[in-house]
Write a protein that holds these residues in place. Structure first.
Motif, PDB file in Angstrom:
ATOM      1  N   GLY A  87       0.749  -1.254  -0.073  1.00 59.82           N
ATOM      2  CA  GLY A  87      -0.052   0.043   0.004  1.00 59.82           C
ATOM      3  C   GLY A  87       0.793   1.124  -0.064  1.00 59.82           C
ATOM      4  N   GLU A 103      -4.840   6.373   2.899  1.00 55.46           N
ATOM      5  CA  GLU A 103      -4.221   5.195   2.420  1.00 55.46           C
ATOM      6  C   GLU A 103      -4.810   4.528   1.528  1.00 55.46           C
ATOM      7  OE1 GLU A 103      -1.726   1.724   4.648  1.00 55.46           O
ATOM      8  OE2 GLU A 103      -2.555   2.927   5.860  1.00 55.46           O
ATOM      9  N   SER A 104      -4.176   3.810   0.526  1.00 55.89           N
ATOM     10  CA  SER A 104      -4.852   2.406  -0.344  1.00 55.89           C
ATOM     11  C   SER A 104      -3.814   1.403  -0.186  1.00 55.89           C
ATOM     12  CB  SER A 104      -4.816   3.369  -1.667  1.00 55.89           C
ATOM     13  OG  SER A 104      -5.341   2.310  -2.412  1.00 55.89           O
ATOM     14  N   SER A 127      -9.113  -4.204  -2.714  1.00 52.71           N
ATOM     15  CA  SER A 127      -8.346  -3.133  -2.471  1.00 52.71           C
ATOM     16  C   SER A 127      -9.145  -2.434  -1.048  1.00 52.71           C
ATOM     17  CB  SER A 127      -8.586  -1.913  -3.691  1.00 52.71           C
ATOM     18  OG  SER A 127      -7.565  -2.570  -4.531  1.00 52.71           O
ATOM     19  N   HIS A 129      -9.292   1.159   0.748  1.00 51.86           N
ATOM     20  CA  HIS A 129      -9.192   2.650   0.803  1.00 51.86           C
ATOM     21  C   HIS A 129      -9.503   3.290   2.070  1.00 51.86           C
ATOM     22  CE1 HIS A 129      -8.092   2.068  -3.554  1.00 51.86           C
ATOM     23  NE2 HIS A 129      -9.260   1.538  -3.649  1.00 51.86           N
ATOM     24  N   SER A 130      -8.713   3.964   2.726  1.00 55.44           N
ATOM     25  CA  SER A 130      -9.132   4.500   4.009  1.00 55.44           C
ATOM     26  C   SER A 130      -8.784   6.108   4.241  1.00 55.44           C
ATOM     27  CB  SER A 130      -8.504   3.464   4.971  1.00 55.44           C
ATOM     28  OG  SER A 130      -7.373   3.564   5.056  1.00 55.44           O
TER      29      SER A 130
END
Length: 143
Positions: A87, A103-104, A127, A129-130
């Motif tokens: 990531g 983040e990814s 995936s 994402h956050s």
């Protein structure tokens, strides 16, 4: 470990998916819902840009992937495997107490799984994402 390198662990739940499991077509549950989750450990390297409060970081590690029918969750998984995780993220410090983070992450399947057992290149990829906001509180120390 230091300001530039850390080791992190996590548990991620991917929830239910209607197409992840294939059941028995004779009993009518050919497309029942499946759950997915992962336990992971990864190294995180950070490149800080102190003058502007910005930091870029990358992560690389392994995760233990579990997937199974909803009625078996979480006690028994249909299959479990180790796979890689990587990531990239960005962190911005508004102040010493307030930090924004985006983040990814990519969870990939190393061994895969099909009707004949494990097979390369077949399996689940996901995936995540956050974004987050961290607020630090300091308690007054009694002296």
């Amino acid at each position: 470990m230091s300001d530039s390198f850390a080791i992190e662990g996590a548990q991620t739940s991917f929830g239910l998916s209607g197409s992840a499991c294939v059941g028995d077509s004779l009993t009518g549950d050919a497309y029942r819902s499946c759950y997915g989750s992962a336990w992971s450990v990864s190294g995180v390297a950070t490149i800080p840009f102190q003058s502007i409060g910005l930091a870029l970081y990358g992560r690389m590690g392994m995760h233990y992937w579990q997937n199974g029918p909803q009625d078996e969750a979480p006690a028994i998984a249909s299959w479990m495997t180790w796979a890689r995780l990587y990531g990239i993220g960005l962190r911005y410090e508004f102040s010493k107490a307030v930090t924004f983070r985006a983040e990814s992450e990519r969870y990939t399947d190393l061994s895969g799984n099909n009707s004949n057992g494990a097979g390369p290149g077949v399996g689940l990829d996901a995936s995540v994402h956050s974004i987050g906001l961290s607020i630090k509180f300091e308690l007054p120390l009694k002296t």
